[in-house]
Design a protein around this motif. Structure first.
Motif, PDB file in Angstrom:
ATOM      1  N   SER A 261      11.872  11.407  -6.788  1.00  0.00           N
ATOM      2  CA  SER A 261      12.058  10.182  -6.012  1.00  0.00           C
ATOM      3  C   SER A 261      10.935  10.013  -4.987  1.00  0.00           C
ATOM      4  CB  SER A 261      13.411  10.217  -5.313  1.00  0.00           C
ATOM      5  OG  SER A 261      13.624   9.077  -4.541  1.00  0.00           O
ATOM      6  N   ALA A 262      10.559  11.109  -4.329  1.00  0.00           N
ATOM      7  CA  ALA A 262       9.496  11.051  -3.327  1.00  0.00           C
ATOM      8  C   ALA A 262       8.158  10.684  -3.960  1.00  0.00           C
ATOM      9  CB  ALA A 262       9.383  12.385  -2.593  1.00  0.00           C
ATOM     10  N   LEU A 263       7.897  11.209  -5.150  1.00  0.00           N
ATOM     11  CA  LEU A 263       6.648  10.904  -5.844  1.00  0.00           C
ATOM     12  C   LEU A 263       6.590   9.425  -6.234  1.00  0.00           C
ATOM     13  CD1 LEU A 263       4.118  12.400  -6.747  1.00  0.00           C
ATOM     14  CD2 LEU A 263       5.216  12.801  -8.959  1.00  0.00           C
ATOM     15  N   LYS A 264       7.704   8.889  -6.681  1.00  0.00           N
ATOM     16  CA  LYS A 264       7.760   7.459  -7.009  1.00  0.00           C
ATOM     17  C   LYS A 264       7.560   6.602  -5.763  1.00  0.00           C
ATOM     18  CE  LYS A 264      10.788   7.896 -11.060  1.00  0.00           C
ATOM     19  NZ  LYS A 264      12.141   7.615 -11.593  1.00  0.00           N
ATOM     20  N   ASP A 265       8.168   7.018  -4.653  1.00  0.00           N
ATOM     21  CA  ASP A 265       7.998   6.268  -3.403  1.00  0.00           C
ATOM     22  C   ASP A 265       6.535   6.245  -2.972  1.00  0.00           C
ATOM     23  OD1 ASP A 265      10.672   5.705  -3.275  1.00  0.00           O
ATOM     24  OD2 ASP A 265      11.148   7.259  -1.807  1.00  0.00           O
ATOM     25  N   ALA A 266       5.842   7.377  -3.164  1.00  0.00           N
ATOM     26  CA  ALA A 266       4.430   7.454  -2.794  1.00  0.00           C
ATOM     27  C   ALA A 266       3.605   6.463  -3.623  1.00  0.00           C
ATOM     28  CB  ALA A 266       3.905   8.876  -2.991  1.00  0.00           C
ATOM     29  N   GLU A 267       3.893   6.393  -4.909  1.00  0.00           N
ATOM     30  CA  GLU A 267       3.154   5.476  -5.775  1.00  0.00           C
ATOM     31  C   GLU A 267       3.480   4.023  -5.441  1.00  0.00           C
ATOM     32  OE1 GLU A 267       1.953   5.438 -10.407  1.00  0.00           O
ATOM     33  OE2 GLU A 267       4.098   5.191 -10.022  1.00  0.00           O
ATOM     34  N   ILE A 268       4.736   3.738  -5.161  1.00  0.00           N
ATOM     35  CA  ILE A 268       5.129   2.378  -4.783  1.00  0.00           C
ATOM     36  C   ILE A 268       4.423   1.940  -3.503  1.00  0.00           C
ATOM     37  CG2 ILE A 268       7.060   0.988  -3.917  1.00  0.00           C
ATOM     38  CD1 ILE A 268       8.865   2.558  -5.874  1.00  0.00           C
ATOM     39  N   GLY A 269       4.345   2.848  -2.520  1.00  0.00           N
ATOM     40  CA  GLY A 269       3.648   2.545  -1.273  1.00  0.00           C
ATOM     41  C   GLY A 269       2.177   2.264  -1.511  1.00  0.00           C
ATOM     42  N   GLN A 270       1.563   3.066  -2.385  1.00  0.00           N
ATOM     43  CA  GLN A 270       0.144   2.853  -2.706  1.00  0.00           C
ATOM     44  C   GLN A 270      -0.072   1.501  -3.374  1.00  0.00           C
ATOM     45  OE1 GLN A 270      -0.868   3.493  -6.321  1.00  0.00           O
ATOM     46  NE2 GLN A 270      -3.048   4.071  -6.145  1.00  0.00           N
ATOM     47  N   ARG A 271       0.739   1.195  -4.374  1.00  0.00           N
ATOM     48  CA  ARG A 271       0.586  -0.077  -5.088  1.00  0.00           C
ATOM     49  C   ARG A 271       0.772  -1.274  -4.150  1.00  0.00           C
ATOM     50  NH1 ARG A 271       0.759   0.665 -10.763  1.00  0.00           N
ATOM     51  NH2 ARG A 271      -0.298   2.670 -11.081  1.00  0.00           N
ATOM     52  N   GLY A 272       1.776  -1.188  -3.293  1.00  0.00           N
ATOM     53  CA  GLY A 272       2.027  -2.288  -2.360  1.00  0.00           C
ATOM     54  C   GLY A 272       0.859  -2.517  -1.421  1.00  0.00           C
ATOM     55  N   TYR A 273       0.275  -1.426  -0.945  1.00  0.00           N
ATOM     56  CA  TYR A 273      -0.848  -1.550  -0.022  1.00  0.00           C
ATOM     57  C   TYR A 273      -2.089  -2.088  -0.728  1.00  0.00           C
ATOM     58  CZ  TYR A 273      -4.638  -0.334   3.129  1.00  0.00           C
ATOM     59  OH  TYR A 273      -5.746  -0.391   3.932  1.00  0.00           O
ATOM     60  N   LEU A 274      -2.353  -1.595  -1.938  1.00  0.00           N
ATOM     61  CA  LEU A 274      -3.530  -2.059  -2.670  1.00  0.00           C
ATOM     62  C   LEU A 274      -3.452  -3.556  -2.950  1.00  0.00           C
ATOM     63  CD1 LEU A 274      -4.238   0.764  -5.307  1.00  0.00           C
ATOM     64  CD2 LEU A 274      -5.207   0.453  -3.023  1.00  0.00           C
TER      65      LEU A 274
END
Length: 201
Positions: free
Chosen positions: A65-78
């Protein structure tokens, strides 16, 4: 005189069948006690194993779950450039290491699972490096460069590989959980059989 002296001795002598019954009952009691003690130890170990496996499964799920959250945060920022989207990413960084460390400790006694965790750890490092690089490029204003890395699908491939490895480890942990429950049930059944059998005897 000999007859009168032998009568009291015979009067207080135990019949052989009664003595045999006492000996059998004593042996049965000892066997029941031994089996119940061993059964209790086995059940205690089984409960600890089940608790340990359950906690490992929980940590594995939290890691994923934490790994998915990290990727979601990255995508949103990009996509937006809004730093508030980095909150899930920043929050997940410490949690990913923490959860993975706990899973690694819990699986250290199993060589096959240890290899899987090692693979998960290596790919996770690659994925986090990719997330960090693209975020830093976006901060520097290189939006196209960051998005170009995302379009290579290397991050997606890493996540797919991680998903497979986590699924494999999860299945192995579920097998251990089933084994622990079976061990507890078998120990409880053995204790019950010996208790009833000894009591009937």
């Amino acid at each position: 005189m000999p007859k009168s002296s032998s009568q009291p001795a015979n009067r207080y002598a135990f019949p052989r069948t009664l003595l045999l019954g006492f000996v059998t009952a004593a042996l049965a009691t000892l066997v029941i006690a031994f089996v119940n003690v061993r059964s209790a130890e086995t059940r205690m170990q089984a409960v600890k194993a089940v608790d340990r496996t359950t906690e490992t499964l929980r940590q594995l799920s939290l890691f994923n779950s934490a790994l998915k959250d990290a990727e979601i945060g990255q995508r949103g920022y990009l996509l937006t450039g809004d730093v508030t989207y980095l909150q899930p990413y920043l929050r997940s960084l410490g949690l990913i290491d923490q959860r993975l460390g706990l899973v690694k400790d819990a699986t250290s006694n199993d060589s096959a699972q240890r290899r899987i965790v090692s693979d998960i750890e290596g790919i996770t490092r690659q994925k986090l490096t990719e997330l960090h690089e693209t975020i830093e490029m976006r901060k520097a204003g290189n939006v196209e460069g960051a998005m170009a890395i995302v379009r290579t699908d290397s991050g997606k491939e890493a996540m797919d590989r991680l998903r497979d490895l986590v699924g494999d480890l999860y299945s192995r942990q579920m097998d251990e959980l089933a084994e622990g429950k079976d061990a507890w049930a078998a120990a409880a059944a053995t204790s019950t059989y010996y208790s009833w059998g000894g009591s009937l005897l």
